[in-house]
Design a protein around this motif. Structure first.
Motif: not given
Length: 310
Positions: A129-130, A212-213, A215, A218, A247-248
């Motif tokens: 996750s980010v 969403d952590n 995320d 994205h 992360a991405l």
């Protein structure tokens, strides 16, 4: 009831499982608490949210015809769990990356072409996750890699998700709620400075608030991601660029400001002459739009001893 399932992951070729899951990333002397690579097997406790699953991953294919066998152990596993675990392994081990455009782009760079030949099939690994990428990057700010590993292990041991499977305790990275509610003074007991403890707590709270952590980024362009990241306390350009890379899975992230990277490029391309971050950034344009891959290959070669930093 403990159950065992199997699934298969088919990475995009070329894919060297040992290089990707093994020697550049995981040290036998200082293994990460959340993952291991032993005798050709990558082992990781996957946090699927509603349950945890222990994954044992082995290569049953070749570099040019890759295939990974994933054994899963956990309580009352379903085929849906196996599908989610397979997707997570695909993400974590970079199985969906197409390296061929990058190889073609750097074929004229004699230094990097040699490195890509030596590490043919090495894929960038990723965080789940980010939020995890941000915490890891803050842990690594301005300290030696071995010290960062020690602190990360302490963080995981004290706040991570844990499960006893096959008569052994396994760990996954701490969930955001665990670090968001941790006391700063308690985090400092893990060899963190007061500021880093505050930064990590703040990142965890932001991840928890996002639902969403973090995320959701994205869906944003690189520049907008960086803008969102650096607005958080403790997150600068270096950390934001590592979010793009780790992360991405953005292909053109570049962690300018990284001392080891600057010294490596100086050694390989400038005969050891000192360069500054502005010169490094300008020089990196030769690898765009594949700077994430170029950076990861240079670091993989550096960690393995294939090239030496100054």
């Amino acid at each position: 009831m403990e159950s065992i399932l199997e699934t298969t992951v088919r990475p995009l070729p070329p894919y060297d499982f040992e290089l990707t899951a093994g020697q550049p990333n995981y040290s036998r002397e200082q293994p990460f608490k959340t993952e291991e690579y032993i005798d050709g097997c990558y082992i990781r406790l996957l946090d699927l949210g509603h349950r945890v699953v222990l994954a044992n991953v082995r290569s049953v294919g070749t570099v040019d015809q890759p295939e990974l066998s994933v054994g899963l152990t956990g309580d009352d596993l379903t085929e849906s769990d196996a599908d989610r675990a397979g997707r997570q392994i695909t993400w974590l081990l970079g199985c969906d990356q197409d390296l061929r455009p990058f190889y073609d782009a750097v074929a004229g760079d004699t230094v990097l072409a040699d490195v890509t030949n030596d590490f043919y099939g090495y894929h960038n690994t990723r965080t789940a996750s980010v939020y995890e990428a941000l915490v890891q990057a803050v842990l690594g700010q301005q300290i030696a890699t071995n010290v960062s590993r020690i602190i990360r292990s302490l963080l995981v041991e004290n706040y991570g998700v844990r499960a006893t499977i096959a008569e052994r305790e396994w760990y996954a990275f701490p969930r955001a709620e665990s670090l968001a509610t941790a006391e700063v003074d308690d985090l400092r007991q893990l060899k963190l400075s007061y500021r880093k403890a505050e930064y990590i707590q703040g990142i965890a709270r932001a991840a928890l608030d996002s639902g969403d952590n973090l995320d959701g980024v994205h869906d944003l362009e690189d520049d907008e991601v960086v803008k969102r990241m650096v607005a958080m306390r403790g997150v600068g350009q270096w950390t934001a660029q590592w979010v793009l890379v780790r992360a991405l899975a953005r292909p053109d992230g570049f962690p300018v400001g990284d001392l080891a990277l600057r010294k490596t490029v100086s050694s390989l391309y400038f005969d050891g002459r000192e360069i500054d971050d502005a010169q490094l950034l300008e020089f990196s344009e030769r690898w765009s739009p594949w700077r994430s891959y170029a950076t990861s290959y240079l670091f993989a070669a550096l960690r393995s001893g294939r090239i030496a930093g100054s």
